[in-house]
Design an enzyme around this catalytic site. Structure first.
Site, short mmCIF file in Angstrom:
data_model
loop_
_atom_site.label_atom_id
_atom_site.label_comp_id
_atom_site.label_asym_id
_atom_site.label_seq_id
_atom_site.Cartn_x
_atom_site.Cartn_y
_atom_site.Cartn_z
N LYS A 1 10.56 -37.55 16.49
CA LYS A 1 11.19 -36.41 15.82
C LYS A 1 10.44 -35.14 16.20
O LYS A 1 9.24 -35.24 16.45
CB LYS A 1 11.23 -36.58 14.30
CG LYS A 1 9.97 -37.06 13.57
CD LYS A 1 8.66 -36.35 13.60
CE LYS A 1 8.48 -34.94 13.30
NZ LYS A 1 7.06 -34.51 13.41
N TYR B 1 10.89 -33.33 7.69
CA TYR B 1 10.75 -34.41 6.70
C TYR B 1 11.50 -34.07 5.42
O TYR B 1 12.12 -34.95 4.81
CB TYR B 1 9.27 -34.67 6.39
CG TYR B 1 8.55 -35.41 7.49
CD1 TYR B 1 8.65 -36.79 7.61
CD2 TYR B 1 7.78 -34.73 8.41
CE1 TYR B 1 8.01 -37.47 8.63
CE2 TYR B 1 7.12 -35.40 9.44
CZ TYR B 1 7.24 -36.78 9.53
OH TYR B 1 6.61 -37.45 10.54
P1 NAD Z 1 -0.30 -34.75 21.08
O1 NAD Z 1 -0.56 -33.38 21.59
O2 NAD Z 1 -1.40 -35.48 20.39
O3 NAD Z 1 0.21 -35.69 22.28
C1 NAD Z 1 1.21 -35.25 23.17
C2 NAD Z 1 1.04 -35.99 24.47
O4 NAD Z 1 2.01 -35.52 25.40
C3 NAD Z 1 -0.34 -35.76 25.11
O5 NAD Z 1 -0.86 -36.98 25.56
C4 NAD Z 1 -0.04 -34.85 26.29
O6 NAD Z 1 -0.92 -35.04 27.37
C5 NAD Z 1 1.38 -35.27 26.64
N1 NAD Z 1 2.12 -34.28 27.41
C6 NAD Z 1 2.97 -34.59 28.39
N2 NAD Z 1 3.47 -33.48 28.95
C7 NAD Z 1 2.93 -32.44 28.31
C8 NAD Z 1 3.06 -31.04 28.42
N3 NAD Z 1 3.87 -30.47 29.34
N4 NAD Z 1 2.36 -30.27 27.58
C9 NAD Z 1 1.57 -30.79 26.62
N5 NAD Z 1 1.39 -32.13 26.48
C10 NAD Z 1 2.07 -32.94 27.31
O7 NAD Z 1 0.98 -34.65 20.14
P2 NAD Z 1 1.47 -35.74 19.10
O8 NAD Z 1 0.94 -35.40 17.76
O9 NAD Z 1 1.22 -37.08 19.65
O10 NAD Z 1 3.05 -35.43 19.06
C11 NAD Z 1 3.93 -35.92 20.05
C12 NAD Z 1 5.35 -36.07 19.44
O11 NAD Z 1 5.25 -37.02 18.37
C13 NAD Z 1 5.93 -34.81 18.83
O12 NAD Z 1 7.30 -34.75 19.08
C14 NAD Z 1 5.67 -34.95 17.34
O13 NAD Z 1 6.61 -34.27 16.54
C15 NAD Z 1 5.76 -36.44 17.17
N6 NAD Z 1 4.96 -36.93 16.04
C16 NAD Z 1 5.55 -37.75 15.11
C17 NAD Z 1 4.83 -38.22 14.05
C18 NAD Z 1 5.47 -39.15 13.05
O14 NAD Z 1 4.86 -39.44 12.03
N7 NAD Z 1 6.66 -39.65 13.33
C19 NAD Z 1 3.49 -37.87 13.89
C20 NAD Z 1 2.90 -37.05 14.85
C21 NAD Z 1 3.65 -36.58 15.92
#
Ligand code: NAD
Length: 371
Positions: free
Chosen positions: A137, A222
């Site tokens: 999401k 949410y």
């Molecule tokens: P994060 O920054 O920790 O991880 C993102 C990952 O994507 C990194 O490993 C990064 O290297 C990679 N990536 C690939 N291409 C990229 C680019 N062009 N720029 C930046 N990073 C790039 O983020 P996250 O917290 O893991 O969030 C990722 C997704 O998951 C988001 O869409 C977020 O909304 C979702 N999320 C959902 C929940 C949930 O509870 N469902 C919780 C956290 C995050």
């Protein structure tokens, strides 16, 4: 009782109905004690960041879903994850070459866990590669993108699911059960408070290009999604107001705090708050003619806590991402229905509401919705 046993019990009858006939197990104790030899969804994770790490760890406890592949732009992460999760080199890809996953019969589905603006293009490429997709999401940046993703997955005959982990959370499901059974009477009001104080100003969540917006895309979703499954209706109008106290940190197009109100066909209303600059906002409150439900925390990683007019909610905590992946495997492999939908259409409804909230903020008008 250990957490694995708790987990299996909380999975409930539908899980056993799916699993027991195939394994020949007679009871939950048999199921727990014997090795599972039914179908397994073989999953690759795309985006090995914070949440990807959480999902990978949670999947260690799954029986029906297994992490078998990786997609990342960082070779050192691939190497570290390969040894941690025993992933063969042939199942590892980067963002340039992952289309060739279509020639890999040992991966069934890809879980997209990258920054929001990348979801649209990545999901469409994965659909073209013939893989089922689970997408985090918000599914996309707007309803138009969401519809294109749904169309691409339909055309490729693959499933598209959205990572709505709360749709499998036992206390949440008990409230929905009570409401559906008429135990609360008519729902009159929902309040959803979703927010936290965000740190590092350079992170992608505060970059319009990558995040597609601000708090609403990330955390306000949410409250939007919760309003729909708590009230049990689709909203028909929305009004919204934005407050920005720090335009340096929250630049043009990146919302800091938005209040929004939703109206439902029955006359029920919702009042919600989404913020990147207010701490401890994680509360759902549902008021109905004959009862109420109060969850705080309501959507964090848990344990979720709450009570209804009948008393404290005592359903066991299970790691959200473990039950989510187990159930999503059952949906993809066996066509099981989710207790609250998690398909692309469900994600699209939230995107339509997000579009309308941003339009309401901009125009100052009440926006009609047709979901
Ligand atoms: P994060 O920054 O920790 O991880 C993102 C990952 O994507 C990194 O490993 C990064 O290297 C990679 N990536 C690939 N291409 C990229 C680019 N062009 N720029 C930046 N990073 C790039 O983020 P996250 O917290 O893991 O969030 C990722 C997704 O998951 C988001 O869409 C977020 O909304 C979702 N999320 C959902 C929940 C949930 O509870 N469902 C919780 C956290 C995050």
């Amino acid at each position: 009782m250990d957490s694995r046993r708790n987990f299996l019990q909380a999975m409930g009858a539908s899980f056993l109905a799916l699993s027991i006939p195939k394994t020949g197990f007679g009871s939950i104790d048999d199921f727990y004690n014997k090795p599972y030899d039914g179908p397994v969804l073989r999953v690759a994770i795309m985006g090995l960041g914070g949440y990807g790490t959480r999902v990978a760890e949670a999947m260690r406890d799954c029986k029906m879903a297994k992490l078998v592949g990786l997609i990342s732009g960082t070779p050192s992460k691939i190497t570290a994850w390969q040894s941690k999760y025993d992933i063969p080199a042939g199942n590892c890809y980067n963002y340039e070459n992952f289309d060739s996953i279509k020639d890999n019969p040992s991966i069934d589905a890809v879980y997209v866990i990258t920054p929001n603006s990348l979801h649209h293009g990545q999901v469409i490429r994965l659909a073209k590669a013939g893989k089922h997709v689970i997408c985090e999401k918000p599914m996309a940046l707007n309803a138009k993108q969401g519809q294109e993703m749904i169309d691409a997955c339909k055309k490729a005959n693959v499933k598209l699911l959205v990572g709505y982990r709360m749709h499998f959370e036992p206390k949440t499901l008990e409230i929905v059960r009570m409401r559906k059974a008429g135990e609360m009477g008519n729902v009159m009001f929902f309040q959803g408070l979703s927010g936290f104080k965000i740190g590092d100003p350079t992170q992608w969540r505060l970059n319009k290009e990558l995040a597609g917006g601000g708090s609403l895309m990330d955390i306000g979703i949410y409250a939007i999604n919760g309003a729909r499954y708590m009230v049990g209706e689709e909203p028909i109008w929305v009004t919204a107001q934005e407050t920005k106290t720090n335009p340096e940190k929250f630049k043009e197009g990146v919302d800091e705090t938005i209040q929004f109100q939703l109206g439902f066909p029955s006359g029920a209303v919702a009042s919600c708050l989404s913020s990147y600059n207010i701490s401890y906002l994680d509360r759902f409150f549902l008021s109905a003619e004959k009862g109420f439900a109060d969850l705080q925390p309501s959507t964090g990683y848990g344990p979720i806590k709450g009570r209804t007019n009948k008393g404290e909610l005592t359903q066991a905590h299970i790691t959200h991402q473990t039950v989510q992946m187990e159930k999503m495997a059952a949906i993809i492999l066996a066509g099981e229905a989710a207790p609250i939908p998690v398909d692309g259409e469900e994600g699209l409804k939230d995107l339509k509401i997000i579009d309308a909230i941003y339009l309401a903020v901009k125009s100052g008008k009440k926006i009609s919705l047709k979901l």
